[in-house]
Structures are given as C-alpha cells and as structure tokens.
Design an enzyme around this catalytic site. Sequence first.
Site, short mmCIF file in Angstrom:
data_model
loop_
_atom_site.label_atom_id
_atom_site.label_comp_id
_atom_site.label_asym_id
_atom_site.label_seq_id
_atom_site.Cartn_x
_atom_site.Cartn_y
_atom_site.Cartn_z
N CYS A 117 0.88 -1.18 0.00
CA CYS A 117 0.00 0.00 0.00
C CYS A 117 0.91 1.21 0.00
CB CYS A 117 -0.95 0.13 1.19
SG CYS A 117 -2.49 -0.77 1.03
N1 LIG Z 1 -1.55 -3.31 2.18
C1 LIG Z 1 -2.08 -2.48 3.05
O1 LIG Z 1 -1.40 -1.66 3.67
C2 LIG Z 1 -3.58 -2.65 3.24
C3 LIG Z 1 -4.27 -1.63 4.13
C4 LIG Z 1 -5.59 -2.16 4.67
N2 LIG Z 1 -5.38 -3.21 5.62
C5 LIG Z 1 -6.51 -2.61 3.54
O2 LIG Z 1 -6.70 -3.78 3.32
O3 LIG Z 1 -7.04 -1.78 2.87
#
Ligand SMILES: NC(=O)CC[C@H](N)C(=O)O
Length: 290
Positions: free
Chosen positions: A2
Amino acid sequence: MCGIVGLHLRDPGLYPRLGALLEGMLCQVAERGPDSAGVAIYGDRRRCPAGFAAVSLLGAGPSVRSVHPEAVVTVAGDTTVVAAPLTTTALADAVRAADSGVRIVGVGTDLTVYKGTGSPQDLARTYDLVNASGWQGLAHTRMATESAVTPEGCHPFSVGADQCLVHNGSFANHATIRRDLQRDSVVFDSDNDSEVGARFVARQLEQGVDLEKALTLLCERFDGFYTLLVTSADGFAVVRDAIACKPAIIAETAAWVAMASEFRALATLPGIESARIYEPEPERVYAWQR
Ligand SMILES: NC(=O)CC[C@H](N)C(=O)O
C-alpha cells in the site's frame, strides 16, 4: 504494501499546482498498491464552490442530480461528487432521499474524495487529478489485506466532515474495536480494518479531542501494523505503530509539508534539495495545522 502520499501546502502560490504535484507523488507509489487508488483534495473551489458542501458517492444513480437546482455534479469513474449550497447534513440527507442505494464516502465543505479500483495511473486521470488545486491533498494506492478489492474497500476513509484517513498495514484487533464501536451505535460501510481506525478517530474528534490526541489514543487501543496519514478541516497528521515496520518519510520546507511511503515520491517536489527530511519515529504523532 500500500502506498501513501500527502501534501500540506503552506505557500498559497503552490495551491494551483496541488493536483499536479500529488499526481507525480501518487505515480511513484503505484506498484505498492495496484488494486485501487483513492484521492482527497482540500480547497478546490471548482469541485466544491465556496458556501457549498460536497458529498462523494459510490453507486449513485441519475436521481442525485435533482438534490438542488444549483447542484454541481461530476462523475469520475466509480465516484460521483455532488456539490450544492446546503449544509453537509442537509446535502447528505437530500442525497439519501433521492437515491436510497447510494453510499456516501466523503463529505465536507472543503473536501472532495475519489475512490475506485484499477491502476493508480489510470485512476489519477479519471479523477482529473492533474488539474486539481487546493491547500492540501492525499492519495493512497491499495494492495488489499483485510477486505475485498472494491471501491468501498479503497482508501481514503472519510467518515466525518472534512476528515480522511489512509493506512498502510493491518490492524490485528480491528474486529474487537469494531464490535465495541457498533455497541456505541457506530455504523460501518465496509469490512475494511482501516475503516475501524477512521471511525475511531472520528469518534474522538466528535467528542472534542484534537487530532494529535486522537492518534495517541489510537496507538493505545490498536494493535498491529500501521503507518497512518490523517487529515481534518485544518490538520495533517502522521503516526506509525510501535515497531514502525511500514515505511514512511516526511519532508518539510517553508512552502510545504509532505509525507510518503517512500522517498522517491518526494524527490521531485519543488525545493526538496533544502527540505528537512526525516523518518517518523514509532508511536510519535506528527501534526501540523493550517
Ligand atoms: N496493504 C495495506 O497496507 C492494506 C491496508 C488495509 N489493511 C486494507 O486492506 O485496505
């Protein structure tokens, strides 16, 4: 993964370039989150004229156009933005009355939010990000960990007026906190763990706590991994968990404050050569006000 990027402008001379700068930053973290991308823009008077409120909607039908004779309606992929000379509450109520199936994913008097699935570069074009102006913005590229790849699961989570939260990581105890908030009548729009963080912060702000304190309380309550960028009507704040395993970098000049998951997203900002650049420390809240 992300990817997170955010830009808080101090120099009004840069306001017309907000979207172009943010698009450049977003594209540098595109491969950190190829599933979806979302953007929040503060202060673009073309998107939310002065004296208007704006709501960002998913699943909107044509009936939302009828909410007000002066309504300005923009469709950008999955997101429809409706701006009208009403209060935020009156506009949200009017939109729900016009289209009972619509999901409100952003509301404010200074804020427009865009969310969608697909390639971040394509979505930046869909949102016409390059032409956005304003005093603050953030963007997120998502690689889903906790809920489905849908526009609803896309960040930012904007659950209070002019508020946004973007998250890199995963909260370990989000289901417990979700249940506690639901017991207090908080309603959720998605299964995403990050929405629980956004609802928690919104609840604190509603109770009169400031952004810095709200994030300190979040650190006490939430377990797991997180780098968060949280924005409000006048604030911009960054915090990381106790282990700080998700990357983050902050740069500051007299003209702007910027944060990103990786330095390369900051590398072409004007004046970066003389910026103060540092990695945020674990569980320390960094907050700026307009
Ligand atoms: N890869 C991440 O940082 C994901 C952020 C969050 N847990 C989501 O699924 O949107």
